[in-house]
Design a protein around this motif. Sequence first.
Motif, PDB file in Angstrom:
ATOM      1  N   TYR A  28       0.817  -1.219   0.000  1.00 16.89           N
ATOM      2  CA  TYR A  28       0.000   0.000   0.000  1.00 16.89           C
ATOM      3  C   TYR A  28       0.850   1.268   0.000  1.00 16.89           C
ATOM      4  O   TYR A  28       0.306   2.378   0.072  1.00 16.89           O
ATOM      5  N   PRO A  89      -5.515   2.655  12.566  1.00 16.87           N
ATOM      6  CA  PRO A  89      -6.666   2.858  13.460  1.00 16.87           C
ATOM      7  C   PRO A  89      -7.320   1.548  13.910  1.00 16.87           C
ATOM      8  O   PRO A  89      -7.785   1.439  15.040  1.00 16.87           O
ATOM      9  N   HIS A 176     -11.311   1.263   8.529  1.00 13.93           N
ATOM     10  CA  HIS A 176     -12.233   2.269   7.958  1.00 13.93           C
ATOM     11  C   HIS A 176     -12.082   2.372   6.442  1.00 13.93           C
ATOM     12  O   HIS A 176     -13.036   2.726   5.754  1.00 13.93           O
ATOM     13  N   HIS A 178     -11.603  -0.100   4.238  1.00 16.50           N
ATOM     14  CA  HIS A 178     -12.356  -1.171   3.577  1.00 16.50           C
ATOM     15  C   HIS A 178     -13.811  -1.243   4.030  1.00 16.50           C
ATOM     16  O   HIS A 178     -14.676  -1.690   3.287  1.00 16.50           O
TER      17      HIS A 178
HETATM   18  S1  SF4 Z   1      -6.288   1.558   8.289  1.00 22.97           S
HETATM   19 FE1  SF4 Z   1      -6.801  -0.247   7.052  1.00 22.97          FE
HETATM   20  S2  SF4 Z   1      -5.596  -0.083   5.189  1.00 22.97           S
HETATM   21 FE2  SF4 Z   1      -4.726   1.330   6.671  1.00 22.97          FE
HETATM   22  S3  SF4 Z   1      -3.112   0.138   7.716  1.00 22.97           S
HETATM   23 FE3  SF4 Z   1      -4.943  -0.099   8.960  1.00 22.97          FE
HETATM   24  S4  SF4 Z   1      -5.909  -1.969   8.178  1.00 22.97           S
HETATM   25 FE4  SF4 Z   1      -4.415  -1.329   6.612  1.00 22.97          FE
END
Ligand code: SF4
Length: 305
Positions: A28, A89, A176, A178
């Motif tokens: 990501y 989070p 949040h 997804h």
């Molecule tokens: S908020 Fe969601 S996408 Fe971002 S690191 Fe945490 S689990 Fe992964």
Amino acid sequence: MNSSFSQIQVEIRRLADEKGIVILAHNYQRGEIQDVAHFTGDSLQMAKFAVQTSGSAILVCGVRFMAETAAILNPRRHVYIPEPDAGCPMANMIDENTLRRLRLENPTAVVVCYVNSSAEVKALSDICCTSSNAVRVVASIPKEKPVLFIPDQNLGGFVKRSLNRENMILFPGYCHVHNYLNVKSIKELKESDPDSILLMHPECTQEALKLADHIASTGQMIEFVKKSQAKSFIIVTEREITYPLKKANPDKKFIHPDPPLLCPNMKLTTIQKVLEAVKSPAHRVTVSESVRISAVQALNRMLEV
Ligand code: SF4
């Protein structure tokens, strides 16, 4: 070294190699950070690579729990993070006190902890899992034993349905990024492009997952697309995953939901911060030895499954 590297990427690699710093990046992360990393992957792949690496220090380009996992598995190496405020989070939705209480309320339950959690929470858990091995990990627990799955209710629900396992208690945490996606827009995308394969991450809600052709972690998505004969894919997870997908499959098409899924915490890390971190590593991530000893057991049980 990659001949298409920008000046800043060349400098990052030169400094990292000179100082024995191994750079890990999650799927990501921004594309330019993925390119400059020595290794890119999902949480499980990063955890495994962190164990095998021979560098004297590790720089984790991702969020805090990923750096903590590297520190738990590598007690002799210093682990750094470019941006100290890059947290998750969902990982913060459960703390040690809450887990202690839940354990008292469910004394016979086996605690399965998604790696998106703090070191202290892992230390109080029986076994860890990632989104790529969660089904396998829960399947390895005797059927008659209740399972307390923390902290992601969506991943836990996916496992529960996959294994048809009623005795799973799901902690009500979620990601949040997804959890709040626009299901209607995904439905419309699929209807307008029925030949595309819809790939979805198990952190999405049950309502969204019903639409998926294939449910997969980011690492599994990369493998799936590589092997698939299909030419077009709707990708429902953090949008940066299409960077490695496009790179490895230039002849295939990747479509995002509108608006795209974006993790602001992952995006706190910039190429400039990576350069600063290899120049003078400042943000060391440490885990106390007592927490580490318990957490490593939960992680090792996962790596053995
Ligand atoms: S908020 Fe969601 S996408 Fe971002 S690191 Fe945490 S689990 Fe992964």
